[in-house]
Scaffold this active site. Structure first.
Site, PDB file in Angstrom:
ATOM      1  N   ALA A  55     -42.236 -34.418  -6.135  1.00  0.00           N
ATOM      2  CA  ALA A  55     -41.663 -35.604  -6.932  1.00  0.00           C
ATOM      3  C   ALA A  55     -42.468 -36.207  -7.815  1.00  0.00           C
ATOM      4  CB  ALA A  55     -41.265 -36.489  -5.753  1.00  0.00           C
ATOM      5  N   GLY A  68     -42.095 -32.481  -2.834  1.00  0.00           N
ATOM      6  CA  GLY A  68     -40.227 -32.440  -2.965  1.00  0.00           C
ATOM      7  C   GLY A  68     -39.898 -31.192  -3.310  1.00  0.00           C
ATOM      8  N   GLU A  74     -39.703 -29.179  -0.433  1.00  0.00           N
ATOM      9  CA  GLU A  74     -38.601 -29.596   0.372  1.00  0.00           C
ATOM     10  C   GLU A  74     -37.110 -29.140  -0.420  1.00  0.00           C
ATOM     11  OE1 GLU A  74     -40.155 -33.803  -0.074  1.00  0.00           O
ATOM     12  OE2 GLU A  74     -39.998 -34.058   2.099  1.00  0.00           O
ATOM     13  N   GLU A  91     -48.604 -34.601  -0.037  1.00  0.00           N
ATOM     14  CA  GLU A  91     -48.470 -36.044   0.032  1.00  0.00           C
ATOM     15  C   GLU A  91     -49.498 -37.030   0.745  1.00  0.00           C
ATOM     16  OE1 GLU A  91     -46.225 -33.975   0.561  1.00  0.00           O
ATOM     17  OE2 GLU A  91     -44.184 -34.219  -0.099  1.00  0.00           O
TER      18      GLU A  91
HETATM   19  C1  HXC Z   1     -45.632 -36.003 -12.227  1.00  0.00           C
HETATM   20  C2  HXC Z   1     -46.923 -34.203 -12.636  1.00  0.00           C
HETATM   21  C3  HXC Z   1     -46.692 -33.492 -11.273  1.00  0.00           C
HETATM   22  C4  HXC Z   1     -45.967 -34.320 -10.396  1.00  0.00           C
HETATM   23  C5  HXC Z   1     -47.896 -32.032 -12.599  1.00  0.00           C
HETATM   24  N1  HXC Z   1     -47.635 -33.148 -13.287  1.00  0.00           N
HETATM   25  N2  HXC Z   1     -47.361 -32.661 -11.163  1.00  0.00           N
HETATM   26  N3  HXC Z   1     -46.453 -35.086 -13.192  1.00  0.00           N
HETATM   27  N4  HXC Z   1     -45.542 -35.582 -10.916  1.00  0.00           N
HETATM   28  N5  HXC Z   1     -45.887 -34.291  -9.125  1.00  0.00           N
HETATM   29  C6  HXC Z   1     -47.937 -33.065 -14.690  1.00  0.00           C
HETATM   30  C7  HXC Z   1     -49.445 -33.497 -15.002  1.00  0.00           C
HETATM   31  O1  HXC Z   1     -49.422 -34.867 -14.819  1.00  0.00           O
HETATM   32  C8  HXC Z   1     -49.578 -32.821 -16.191  1.00  0.00           C
HETATM   33  O2  HXC Z   1     -48.994 -33.847 -17.361  1.00  0.00           O
HETATM   34  C9  HXC Z   1     -48.737 -31.549 -16.232  1.00  0.00           C
HETATM   35  O3  HXC Z   1     -47.767 -31.755 -15.293  1.00  0.00           O
HETATM   36  C10 HXC Z   1     -49.546 -30.420 -16.205  1.00  0.00           C
HETATM   37  O4  HXC Z   1     -50.233 -30.623 -15.028  1.00  0.00           O
HETATM   38  P1  HXC Z   1     -51.625 -30.353 -14.629  1.00  0.00           P
HETATM   39  O5  HXC Z   1     -52.161 -31.258 -13.445  1.00  0.00           O
HETATM   40  O6  HXC Z   1     -52.407 -30.613 -15.828  1.00  0.00           O
HETATM   41  O7  HXC Z   1     -51.674 -28.785 -14.311  1.00  0.00           O
HETATM   42  P2  HXC Z   1     -52.924 -28.200 -13.423  1.00  0.00           P
HETATM   43  O8  HXC Z   1     -54.454 -28.482 -13.688  1.00  0.00           O
HETATM   44  O9  HXC Z   1     -52.537 -26.684 -13.687  1.00  0.00           O
HETATM   45  O10 HXC Z   1     -52.492 -28.395 -11.926  1.00  0.00           O
HETATM   46  C11 HXC Z   1     -51.198 -28.187 -11.135  1.00  0.00           C
HETATM   47  C12 HXC Z   1     -51.231 -28.882 -10.032  1.00  0.00           C
HETATM   48  C13 HXC Z   1     -51.481 -30.302 -10.371  1.00  0.00           C
HETATM   49  C14 HXC Z   1     -52.223 -28.439  -8.853  1.00  0.00           C
HETATM   50  C15 HXC Z   1     -49.819 -28.541  -9.541  1.00  0.00           C
HETATM   51  O11 HXC Z   1     -50.457 -30.778 -11.440  1.00  0.00           O
HETATM   52  C16 HXC Z   1     -51.090 -31.436  -9.092  1.00  0.00           C
HETATM   53  O12 HXC Z   1     -51.594 -31.552  -8.084  1.00  0.00           O
HETATM   54  N6  HXC Z   1     -49.868 -31.849  -9.447  1.00  0.00           N
HETATM   55  C17 HXC Z   1     -49.452 -32.735  -8.076  1.00  0.00           C
HETATM   56  C18 HXC Z   1     -48.926 -32.171  -7.093  1.00  0.00           C
HETATM   57  C19 HXC Z   1     -48.266 -33.067  -5.767  1.00  0.00           C
HETATM   58  O13 HXC Z   1     -49.179 -33.870  -5.293  1.00  0.00           O
HETATM   59  N7  HXC Z   1     -47.168 -32.957  -5.538  1.00  0.00           N
HETATM   60  C20 HXC Z   1     -46.549 -33.708  -4.350  1.00  0.00           C
HETATM   61  C21 HXC Z   1     -46.088 -34.783  -5.148  1.00  0.00           C
HETATM   62  S1  HXC Z   1     -45.425 -36.171  -3.758  1.00  0.00           S
HETATM   63  P3  HXC Z   1     -50.060 -34.679 -18.168  1.00  0.00           P
HETATM   64  O14 HXC Z   1     -48.816 -35.228 -19.241  1.00  0.00           O
HETATM   65  O15 HXC Z   1     -50.453 -35.743 -17.409  1.00  0.00           O
HETATM   66  O16 HXC Z   1     -50.928 -33.677 -18.687  1.00  0.00           O
HETATM   67  C22 HXC Z   1     -44.001 -35.641  -3.633  1.00  0.00           C
HETATM   68  C23 HXC Z   1     -43.197 -36.532  -2.353  1.00  0.00           C
HETATM   69  C24 HXC Z   1     -41.736 -35.922  -2.309  1.00  0.00           C
HETATM   70  O17 HXC Z   1     -43.650 -34.621  -3.814  1.00  0.00           O
HETATM   71  C25 HXC Z   1     -41.192 -37.066  -1.354  1.00  0.00           C
HETATM   72  C26 HXC Z   1     -40.875 -38.566  -2.031  1.00  0.00           C
HETATM   73  C27 HXC Z   1     -39.851 -39.235  -1.496  1.00  0.00           C
END
Ligand code: HXC
Length: 260
Positions: A66, A111, A114, A134
């Site tokens: 998400a 997400g 999920e 998360e």
């Molecule tokens: C918003 C995201 C994102 C996310 C990546 N991006 N994941 N933006 N939400 N979940 C964006 C980054 O900010 C960045 O944009 C671009 O995508 C590329 O990502 P990088 O981080 O630069 O890439 P990398 O270094 O290769 O790392 C990849 C990654 C990392 C390990 C996947 O992006 C990461 O940890 N993402 C978050 C993963 C996460 O925590 N997901 C769970 C979210 S909570 P910019 O413009 O900033 O450079 C969830 C809850 C669900 O899902 C339920 C809700 C009710």
């Protein structure tokens, strides 16, 4: 609705739906969730579509979760509503009468995992990665992940993944039963299409009922599930597809199903 972040291609009874927001690793914000729901609703109504593939744009991510940037300032009320929006999508996929195959082409986190877990089958590329990060953000999975993962792989492995926030490889995902099959990335789409076409050529009412029996049966006692299965089994004898399928066998020819 104009779906800016979702691509949808329909060929030979198979719809390929792509989350197309690669600059954010296909992260799901509320607009993407709404578009995805709308596109899948259209597919569910389209009688020409017999199977669906869900994937992400680019070579790096299926869906990296998400959208954290959208969630960061949310109030408790907004967080609850956002989780409900994602859960509605997940439950809709589970209730669709058509099989949905996730073609996981990279990160499937939070997400994103999920969303994949809502699908009936997960095919993944060898570079795919799975996890629920998360708790590293101070939240928990909210699109049904705590429920669906524990049902799929058992509570202990689900707890290990959810409590640690650890990201696992596709090979581990296969070993744990999250993934049905692993394939090199360039072959993933073709593999998923092959399976979708195999499903699409069968009696679609029967495939839909089989999905219904398995998905709903998982929430019943075994005896209720058996009763439900035999009811659906009986109803299928009122379809033309059953007459055609069995008639074709007896007449030693290939069945031509109409989906009714
Ligand atoms: C918003 C995201 C994102 C996310 C990546 N991006 N994941 N933006 N939400 N979940 C964006 C980054 O900010 C960045 O944009 C671009 O995508 C590329 O990502 P990088 O981080 O630069 O890439 P990398 O270094 O290769 O790392 C990849 C990654 C990392 C390990 C996947 O992006 C990461 O940890 N993402 C978050 C993963 C996460 O925590 N997901 C769970 C979210 S909570 P910019 O413009 O900033 O450079 C969830 C809850 C669900 O899902 C339920 C809700 C009710």
């Amino acid at each position: 609705m104009d779906a800016k972040n979702i691509l949808c291609e329909i060929n030979e009874g198979v719809a390929v739906v792509t989350v197309n927001r690669p600059e954010s690793l296909n992260a799901l914000n509320s607009a993407v969730l709404a578009e995805l729901e709308c596109v899948l609703y259209g597919i569910e109504q389209d009688q020409t579509v017999k199977a669906v593939i869900l994937t992400g744009a680019g070579e790096k991510a299926f869906v990296a979760g998400a959208d954290i940037k959208e969630m960061a300032p949310m109030t408790s009320f907004e967080g609850h509503r956002f989780a409900q929006q994602g859960q509605r999508l997940v439950l809709f996929i589970e209730k669709m009468t058509k099989p949905v195959i996730a073609a996981v082409n990279g990160y499937a986190l939070g997400g994103g995992l999920e969303l994949a877990l809502a699908c009936d089958v997960i095919y993944a590329s060898e570079n795919a990665k799975f996890g629920f990060p998360e708790v590293t953000l101070g939240i928990i999975p909210g699109f049904g992940g705590t429920q669906n993962l524990a049902r799929l792989i058992g509570p202990n492995r689900a707890k290990e993944l959810v409590f640690s926030g650890r990201i696992i490889t596709a090979a581990k995902g296969l070993e744990w039963g999250i993934v049905n099959e692993l394939t090199p990335l360039p072959e993933l789409k073709e593999k998923a299409l092959g399976l979708a076409r195999e499903m699409a050529k069968n009696g679609s009412v029967a495939v839909g009922y089989a999905k219904n029996a398995i998905v709903n049966g998982l929430n019943m006692t075994k005896e209720d599930g058996f009763r439900y299965e035999s009811s659906l089994f009986g109803v299928l004898f009122a379809t033309e597809d059953q007459k055609e399928g069995m008639g074709a066998f007896v007449e030693k020819r290939k069945a031509k199903f109409q989906g009714k």
